[in-house]
Design an enzyme around this catalytic site. Structure first.
Site: not given
Ligand code: AMP
Length: 357
Positions: A37-38, A164
């Site tokens: 999400g943000q 990542d």
């Protein structure tokens, strides 16, 4: 996205976490869009401290809490290091977020929200490197690489794989401190590397050959390949292996690093997808040729990071001992590169004439 069984996020493990509401913070602006999400820049209303609030989106979850978020929280809770982003606390909002008219937003009609509160960082490495006219100096590159390797060594010693590593997940503050962030794909590993791990991890351009060949038993060397790609990118000024899809990524790797055989990578021919991606012809390694403009010590280190066989790839600790970091020009003090990196964007020829060596 997989979800946790009810009660799996045991906030009792983190006393006082989750006890404060998001109203202890004033959201200033949205600064990013994360896995869940943000992400907002926000101010702690009592102390005025600036933080980053990462919202955990619940609207896609039919029940429970995203398991990847639980993993990120559990992993970050145990990591405390100057080169790893600090998760300060978890805060909650009791009801759905609402727009100005009071309507619930984000389709999050019934559930409250959960936010991770992080120390705020001003930049990320990709954003800094992409600024027009930006070229990092050699002492700056050494300084960033040293911090990246120090943070990663700490993760690996604590049996955490990041999975990542890429420029946009390396956050940098205005003091020049670099911290590893976004542990959404991270996981704990056991040192025997015998676990059956997810194969599809790491952003394609930074993904090592063992994952592209289907390995599910891997270890810290996967992160070291990504570090090698970032190192070469910093010195080269652009990404070195920008594949469009998995077969093309592997082809690009073989074109640069040569085709693997049982001699240089014992066991490679038994890898799950070796026969599907087997190179049609033998290619010679040409890392030294492709990057002959790099200095000797940088090239030596890069060769050891971009080693095809993961068991022979250099670990973070050994990389920190490499000649590269101990020969002139030495890594600069983080605070010093702020002068050039953040405030002044100079024509690239000014930098190469004055700083680059
Ligand atoms: P993430 O899901 O962690 O990759 O976050 C998405 C984006 O939000 C990042 O690419 C950053 O631009 C921003 N961001 C995440 N964490 C922070 C932080 N601690 N400080 C500043 N910006 C952040």
């Amino acid at each position: 996205m997989a979800v946790a069984a009810p009660g799996q996020l045991n906030l009792d493990e983190f006393p006082s976490w989750g006890s404060r509401g998001v109203d202890c913070f004033e959201k200033l602006e949205q600064i990013g869009e994360g896995t869940y999400g943000q992400v907002y820049m926000a101010k702690e209303t009592e102390t005025n401290e600036i933080v980053a609030l990462k919202k955990i989106r619940m609207d896609n979850e039919r029940e429970g809490f995203p398991i990847t978020a639980i993993r990120e929280i559990k992993i970050l809770k145990k990591l405390h290091h100057q080169n790893v982003i600090q998760l300060k606390e978890i805060v909650t909002s009791p009801g759905p977020d609402r727009d100005e008219q009071g309507k619930p937003i984000d389709g999050n009609k019934y559930k409250g929200s959960i936010y991770m509160v992080f120390e705020y960082m001003d930049h990320d490495l990709t954003g800094l490197a992409d600024r027009p006219g930006m070229r990092f100096t050699v002492p700056q590159i050494k300084c960033y690489m040293k911090q990246l390797l120090t943070g990663l060594h700490y993760c690996h010693v604590n049996q955490v794989l990041h999975r990542d590593i890429k420029g946009s997940n390396l956050l940098i503050d205005n003091e020049g401190n670099l911290k590893l962030a976004d542990f959404g794909l991270a996981r704990s590993f056991s040192s025997d590397h015998n676990g059956n791990l997810t194969n599809r991890v790491i952003t394609l351009w930074y993904r090592p050959p063992e994952l592209l060949l289907g390995s599910t038993r891997y270890g810290p060397a996967v992160d070291m390949w990504s570090v090698g790609c970032i190192f070469a990118e910093l010195l080269n000024g652009k990404p070195i292996l920008p594949g469009k899809n998995e077969p093309e990524q592997l082809t690009k790797i073989f074109e640069l690093c040569g085709t693997p055989d049982e001699l240089i990578w014992p066991g490679v021919t038994k890898m799950p997808w070796y026969n599907n991606f087997k190179p049609p012809r033998v290619l010679k390694r040409k890392v030294k040729d492709a990057f002959k403009h790099f200095d000797r010590h940088a090239l030596d280190l890069l060769e050891r990071m971009l080693t095809l066989d993961p068991s022979q790839r250099i670990p973070a600790k050994e990389a920190l001992d490499a000649e590269y970091f101990w020969t002139d020009p030495l890594p600069c003090d983080p605070k010093r590169h702020v002068l050039v990196t953040v405030f002044i964007i100079l024509p690239s020829n000014f930098l190469s004439n004055n700083f680059l060596s």
